[in-house]
Every structure is written in structure tokens, then in C-alpha cells.
Design an enzyme around this catalytic site. Sequence first.
Site, PDB file in Angstrom:
ATOM      1  N   CYS A   1      -1.360  -2.534 -16.650  1.00  0.00           N
ATOM      2  CA  CYS A   1      -1.534  -1.405 -15.726  1.00  0.00           C
ATOM      3  C   CYS A   1      -1.006  -1.707 -14.334  1.00  0.00           C
ATOM      4  CB  CYS A   1      -2.987  -0.963 -15.672  1.00  0.00           C
ATOM      5  SG  CYS A   1      -4.064  -2.211 -14.981  1.00  0.00           S
TER       6      CYS A   1
ATOM      7  N   HIS B   1       0.814  -1.214   0.000  1.00  0.00           N
ATOM      8  CA  HIS B   1       0.000   0.000   0.000  1.00  0.00           C
ATOM      9  C   HIS B   1       0.853   1.271   0.000  1.00  0.00           C
ATOM     10  CE1 HIS B   1      -2.449   3.115   2.039  1.00  0.00           C
ATOM     11  NE2 HIS B   1      -3.376   2.648   1.221  1.00  0.00           N
TER      12      HIS B   1
HETATM   13  C1  PEP Z   1      -2.899  -5.015 -10.249  1.00  0.00           C
HETATM   14  O1  PEP Z   1      -3.366  -5.884  -9.523  1.00  0.00           O
HETATM   15  O2  PEP Z   1      -1.952  -5.207 -11.033  1.00  0.00           O
HETATM   16  C2  PEP Z   1      -3.438  -3.650 -10.229  1.00  0.00           C
HETATM   17  C3  PEP Z   1      -3.030  -2.758 -11.094  1.00  0.00           C
HETATM   18  O3  PEP Z   1      -4.372  -3.342  -9.302  1.00  0.00           O
HETATM   19  P1  PEP Z   1      -4.115  -3.127  -7.749  1.00  0.00           P
HETATM   20  O4  PEP Z   1      -2.674  -2.843  -7.557  1.00  0.00           O
HETATM   21  O5  PEP Z   1      -5.002  -2.010  -7.349  1.00  0.00           O
HETATM   22  O6  PEP Z   1      -4.550  -4.425  -7.138  1.00  0.00           O
END
Ligand code: PEP
EC number: 2.7.9.1
Length: 837
Positions: free
Chosen positions: A785, A409
Amino acid sequence: MSADIHGGRAKCLQRLIRLNMPVPKTVALPFRTVHRIAAGGVPDTGAILAHFGPQPLLSVRPSSQDPDWGGPGAILNIGMCDVRHAQLCDEIGERAATSLYLRFIQSFATHVARLDDEMFTLPDTPDHEALALALRTYEEEADEPFPQDVGRQLADVLRSMARAWEGTTARILRKAKGAPEDAGLGLVVQQMVLGVGPGDSGSGVIQFVDPLTGERQVTGRYLSQSQGRDALAAGSEALYLTRDPRGPSLEELCPEPFAELVACGERARARLREEMQIEFTLHGGRLAILDAIRVNRGSRAKVRIAVELAEDGIISPEEAVMRVDPQALSELLHRQVAPGAARDVITRGIAASPGAARGRIVFSATDAQASASRGEDCILVRRETTPEDIRGMHAAVGVLTVRGGVTSHAAVIGRGLGLPCVVGASDLRLDRKAKRLVAPDGRRFAEGETITVDGTTGEVLAGAPVMVEAALDGAFQQLLDWADAARDIGVRANADTPADAQTARNFRAEGIGLCRTEHMFFEAERLSVMREMIFADTGEDRAAVLERLLPMQRGDFAELFEIMAGSPVCIRLFDPPLHEFLPSDRQGMRSLADVLDLPLSDVEARVEALEEYNPMLGMRGVRLGVTVPEIYEMQARAIFEATIAASKRGAKVVPEIMIPLVSAMREVELVKTRIDAVAVNVYNETGADFAYKLGVMVETPRAALRAGDIAPHCQFLSFGTNDLTQMTYGLSRDDAGRFMSAYVKARVFPEDPFHTLDIDGVGELLTMGAERARDSVPGITLSICGEHGGSRSAIAFSRAIGLDYVSCSPFRVPAARLSAAQLAIADRQIGDGLEVG
Ligand code: PEP
Ligand code: MG
């Protein structure tokens, strides 16, 4: 002669000679010869000396393939002996001659014969007695008289330099600078120009740019009656090079050789196509150029030098793009600890978000906010951060956590905010009760004490070292313009807030590739509404609370759309488990009970009921969308209404809606049906025509495997490589920091897979997913992403499997644009059969 055979220095000297510069006679020994000497071969000094005439005085300098890999120090005045000393006494005076002899004895004794350097300090008065003492000391320590034969001296020097290069320490040092295991060393033997003697004699170093800013200006020093780099170490007796109000300059004292020197510098820049630092000597007023090396430079100067060389037509814009490493560009976006500043390292963690920040230690988000309201910079120190810390993170100038890895986080939020962040500093002991940190060496740091987090290196430093400011100057923008012209893959940003979106736009991201909507619910006012929603007993009650959240979300989206001015914005529907929004301690539950007017026991029971053994694999993402559909419906409505409003005010918006954590095609069908229905309702209510795209986040292995089934139900797929890595390895992204360094050290993993995309495993799922999706829907838009999106290796891989764009934290966008351009240019150069690098 080539740098691969004789080394960069030898190659450079050869070019200076070809440019008719006054370089003294020079002989270059290739790597092969030096390697043979290190292995015990006898140097052919006769052949070398034959180039220099009788009784020469020589220098030997190292010439590694890349000058940055270093090498043993230069040795000057080889050939000094009793006879030569006597001759020089007549030519340049006894004091100067004795000084040279003493210097040679000192460097030969310590660097070649490896005698104790304390025995050979240079005397203040270089007289006959000092010389006799030095020769006697040498004889006593080395058990033999000081060698008088130039051949023997030269052979010993060559042997000792060759061996020093092959020693373990030198190997480790150059490996750290990126040199290959078998990097070779060449040696350059050169006729000395003394710089000591009659008339205008001395030595100096000149360069034509400021090494920190890259601004064109002459810097350097000259010292009369000196050799080598003495002038740089000298104090006030050294001269400035150009006219300077602070004191006399070489330009005034020796205008002709100075003008010649400047002309040589300009010629070297134009023909060597690089900013060079030149070592020069004047002897009796005559200029000699002894050596030239690439100017050592900071990140800011790297960019400016490359851009100005291209603007002056010396290199092409594409070459300028190739010359700057993306890491250097990233450093310019943030304040950094000044290169060379003293660093009192307390501990090292994982470099999670670049840049350095200094501030007073605080241990809670509330204290961070209090500190910010007093106008005091603070560093938020937590075991690990949770969504409840977000406001504290906004208030802090830097974040340090004891646990966590690169996708924890703190790391994700830190990168989004451009907040320097070090995570997983597991050697630190956090004593929250006593409000202090205990360093591995036992030092204690109490609340309020100043520390510095260096999110570029992962170091935590005591106190406040000197910093250099961020620099987004014209050269930076120009370089990126050239990069954009060259690249062939899109770069978007992950942006959750208007501030992120603004940063993304400033860094010219081509849209938002991931907006994590849950971050919008953590503001105090919204958090309590959110909690009411979670506590709602019936669907009706829930719908009523969501009605209150709707205008807030609509406002959020409208603001994002307006900032992005028609560029695509991809909004991910609510993803985390609901319990993340509930208080975790008794005090928090008590105040929630107050707000909701419920007995504390009800609140406790509800919180307990929502607890999961494995929340990251539990009721989150699309699973909430299927079982509590009102949340996604509210979000879809907010997106459509914001689309209509923003399109009326400005550029037409076509929002992209992305469903997280999908593992089965049917999940997409169910959510799509509901979202389409919301779209029809909004259309019927408003009469406004709008379009939208629906996409799926491929972040479970099953979604990648079944991408062929899923693709026909959506217009785009975006690989969430954070969760995909977590689930492919079965490795918690929040806990991996605890053992990741041990795992990497033991080479279980070559790198932290949350940091460097695992091409072999996760990459295979990406390849399969992309192929299967395209097989069933040719031309479907595909992207990455996850946090990897901004890294060079992930961009290279994304290009290789034909993705349309990558999306990364806003502060990584410039480096991603540059990496993407470099990869495209390198491919073209290979295609054209040119040399790359
Ligand atoms: C992922 O899981 O790669 C992502 C981009 O989403 P998050 O980091 O919010 O889980
Ligand atoms: Mg995810």
C-alpha cells in the site's frame, strides 16, 4: 524482410506492395549494409541502380526499426543533372523541371555536402538564371562542380544518411525515445513519382483519424504541382481532401484517384492493423502511394484508436490492452498542457502528481482559501507542505514545493486529491517576506502572477499555456473493462476522505487498501478537539475529549463504507506523532492558549515536551497505540459502530483494521487484545453481530524479518513501502529530494527508490516477509500500500512474489489496472510461445 533487419518503413512498404497498392519500385538496404557504409564501405550503387532502368530519379528515406526513433530527413529527386533537366524541360515544362533541379541542388548541398543553407535558398522564380547561380554557388562552395552522375549522387546521399544516424546528436535523440544503443538504420531507395508536370499532378498526406481525439475522420492536405510533404507546409493554396465548405477539395477535383486513395487507406488499416498516415502523389491523374507511417497520436487518440481497431475486429481486445501505455491512460485523467503548446520553463522539479494546472501564485494556505473564495484559481507555493496546509491544498488547483520528494506530504496529498503537483524544485528561491519566487535565471514572480505547474513532467512554466481537458470517454472505460478481464492481481485505492473514496470507486478500485485516518483530524473543528486531547492531563480527561471525537470518526467511517458499498475498506489506525497537530509558530500557540484557556508558557512547554529529535522514528504509530491506548480504542469503537450502521443501511461491511509501524509481535498482541475487547463491548451494548479483520502494516525492516511471528496474530499484512524504503535505506523521505537527483546522476541509485521500488534491497525484505508470513499462515492476505503500489515495476514484482493486491492513489488506479493486465497477458503470451510486445 523484417523490421529488425530493414526497418519499419521498408517492412511497411513491402506489405503495401503485397496488398497491390500502387507503390513505385522500391529497394531496401538492411541495417548491416547501412552500418558498413557509415564505417567507410563503398555503397554498391550499381546493384541498386540496376533495379531502376536508365536515368532514374530516386528518393531515399530512412527506415529505423521503430519509426518513432526518427532518422535523417528524406532526400528527393536524386538523379537530377543537366542532361535529365533538359529532358524534363521537354516532358513537364522548363519551369517545373528547373524547380525540381533547384530543389535537389538545395537539399544535396545542405544535407549531403553540408554547405551553408543560407547560400541555397529557393528562388521565387525558378528560371535559367537561378539555376545557373545555384550551380555556380555549389561549385564555389564545394570546390567541385555539382555531381552529374546518378551513381555518385546516390552514393553520397547514402553515405551522408548512414553517417548522420551514427552521429552523437542523433544517438542522444533516439536514446531519449527509448532506442537501444546499437539501434540500426535501414534505407529505402524509391523511384520518384514527380507530382510536378501535366494534368492532375501533385502530392499530399492523408490519414483517417484525428490525431488528438482518435475520432475517425479524414484529415490531411493536397497541393497541386508539389512533392513530398509540401502540402502540409503550404497555406491556402493547398486543397482539402474531402468536400469542405471552406474551399475546394481533392474529392471534388479528382474523384477517382481520391476514391482509390481512400480504399487504399481502409485496406492499410485492416491489413496493417494500425491507423496509418499515407504520403501519396498524383502524376497525370494517376495515384502512387509513396510511404505510410503509423499516425502520430496524443494519449486520447492512442486509447480510442486501439479500442476501435478491436471493436472492428481488426485486433483482439487483449492486443488493444497491450498497445496503450499506462502513462497515456493517466494523462487522460487530468488536464494537460496541450502537445505542441509553447512552454516557458522557469524550472524543473520532481513530477509528483500528474496533470497541469495554472493559477495565480499564493504563498500560504490561508491565501489559497481566500483566493478560492474569490473564485480565482491559485497555485500554492510552499517550501514544503505540512498537515496544516491541507485546507489550502484543497483550495488550490496545483501545488509547488521547493523541497520534498515523491513521498513527501505535498506529493502524497496531491496524488490523493488528483491535484497537479511539482515538489523539490530546489533551484527556485522562495522569498516569503517579499512574497515572490526567484527563478534560476533571475526572473521574479510575485504573488498573484500566473504560473503553470506540470505535474506530469515536473516543469514549472511561466504564464498559462494552452491546455487539453481530461477525457474519460467510452473508449477509456472499454479498454479498462478488457484490462480487468485479463488481470490476475487486485487493485485497491489509498483513500482518506469521502471524495477520495468516490474517485476510487469511479475508477473501479476493488476497495480501499489504505485509509490514513489522521487526515480526518485536520478540519478546523476537529483540530481544536484533537489539541485538547493532546493537552489532557489525565486518562479521564483524555477519554472525555475522545468522546467528542468519536461521533465525528463514526460519521467518517460510515460515509466511506456507504460509498464503497460492501467493497473492502482497510482503515489504518492513527499513525503520525502527536506534535504534528500542534501549532509550530508563536501566533498559533497564542491562539491555542486562548482556546484552551491556558497560559502561553504552558502551551509552549507542552509543545516543547512533545518535540522529538527524530519524530518519524519516535512516538508514532503503534507506539502511541501501546502507550496512549485510548486513541485506538476510540477509533476501533467508531469503526465498529459505523460498521453496524452502514450494514443496516446497505451492503454488509467487514472492516479491516490495520496497525501502523509495528516492529514487534507483542505490539500486535497488546493492540489486538484491546480492540477485541472494544468489539465485545460494542456487541454487548448493541446486540448487533459483526465481523472484522485485523492486519499489520509491514513498514519497518524488523516487521518484514519477523513476519512469521506476526502473521498468526492477524488476518492480513500490507507492506508500507514508503516507510520501509525510508528505513531500509536510512533515508528521510521528506529530505531525500535535496540530493536525490545528484545521487541518481552519479548512479549511486539507479532511480529514486521512493519512486521506483528498489527490488534488490527493499524487494528482498518484501520477499522474505511474504514467504515467512505464508510459511506460518498459509493463504494470509498480502498486499502493498505504499506509493509504489501503482507503478508497473512494483505490480510486476507483487505478482512475482504472489501478493493478492496493490493499493495506490485513486488517480493511479486506472494505470495500475492496465499495467496489471499487460503483465498478465505478457506472461500468458510467453507461456503460449507467442511474440510479446
Ligand atoms: C507507507 O509507509 O508506505 C505508507 C503507506 O504509509 P504512510 O505513507 O502514511 O507513512
Ligand atoms: Mg508509513
